[in-house]
Design a protein around this motif. Structure first.
Motif, PDB file in Angstrom:
ATOM      1  N   GLN A   1       0.813  -1.214   0.000  1.00  0.00           N
ATOM      2  CA  GLN A   1       0.000   0.000   0.000  1.00  0.00           C
ATOM      3  C   GLN A   1       0.844   1.261   0.000  1.00  0.00           C
ATOM      4  N   VAL A   2       1.955   1.263   0.728  1.00  0.00           N
ATOM      5  CA  VAL A   2       2.833   2.440   0.797  1.00  0.00           C
ATOM      6  C   VAL A   2       4.274   1.964   0.623  1.00  0.00           C
ATOM      7  N   HIS A   3       4.977   2.577  -0.336  1.00  0.00           N
ATOM      8  CA  HIS A   3       6.364   2.229  -0.667  1.00  0.00           C
ATOM      9  C   HIS A   3       7.284   3.305  -0.092  1.00  0.00           C
ATOM     10  N   LEU A   4       8.303   2.871   0.645  1.00  0.00           N
ATOM     11  CA  LEU A   4       9.287   3.787   1.227  1.00  0.00           C
ATOM     12  C   LEU A   4      10.684   3.462   0.700  1.00  0.00           C
ATOM     13  N   ILE A   5      11.471   4.486   0.422  1.00  0.00           N
ATOM     14  CA  ILE A   5      12.878   4.333   0.019  1.00  0.00           C
ATOM     15  C   ILE A   5      13.709   5.286   0.854  1.00  0.00           C
TER      16      ILE A   5
END
Length: 182
Positions: free
Chosen positions: A61-65
């Motif tokens: 649902q939520v992509h973090l880098i």
């Protein structure tokens, strides 16, 4: 050991494009993802996974880098900015890849994201910047594949996220489970 960091940038895109547009703030909606983002939903939205089984739960649902990756790939000749690799939240100061599965990322006062696994980088990365796929993959001392293109999460509590918001990692109870691709 608890970790803390901060949000560098936020991004979203209502269409299935590789990169996302950096915006001032994003609204995280409980159990869905980023409002106005193509990957928001209870069931999987990633096109290749929808083809396999559209009823799968959406663990992405939520992509973090981590912004530190941008410096790493820049040293190899690849210019990458927030949003370029399709992430919703770009972070700094927190080692996302070392977090165990089930870690809750507390962002600001309201948002809580539960870490589900690693992003599995695909050939689209090379279409964006030739050679970048190799730069976001590595091999451990034992030969295992290391994926460095960020982590995926599901929403436990929604709210607004913007650059500068603090992030605190709340680890799950042991035993810690390593991140795997989702």
């Amino acid at each position: 050991m608890p970790q803390a960091g901060r949000v560098i940038a936020v991004a979203r895109d209502g269409a299935h494009r590789f990169s996302k547009e950096v915006v001032e703030a994003i609204t995280i909606v409980g159990s869905l993802g980023v409002e106005g983002d193509a990957h928001a939903g209870v069931t999987v939205k990633h096109r290749s996974r929808v083809k396999v089984d559209p009823t799968q739960p959406n663990l992405r649902q939520v992509h973090l880098i981590h912004a530190e990756l941008f410096d790493e790939v820049a040293a190899q000749g690849h210019a990458v900015r927030p949003g370029d690799l399709g992430e919703n939240i770009t972070t700094a100061g927190i080692d996302l890849l070392s977090l165990p599965r089930g870690t809750v990322l507390a962002i600001g006062e309201e948002v809580r994201l539960e870490v589900t696994g690693l992003r599995n980088p695909c050939a689209q990365i090379d279409a964006f910047r030739p050679g970048l796929l190799k730069a976001v993959l590595d091999r451990g001392p034992d030969g295992t594949l290391i994926r460095k293109a960020g982590i995926m999460s599901i929403v436990r509590a929604g709210g607004t996220v913007q650059a500068g918001d603090p992030i605190r990692a709340e680890l799950p109870p042991p035993p810690f489970l390593p991140l795997e691709r989702v």
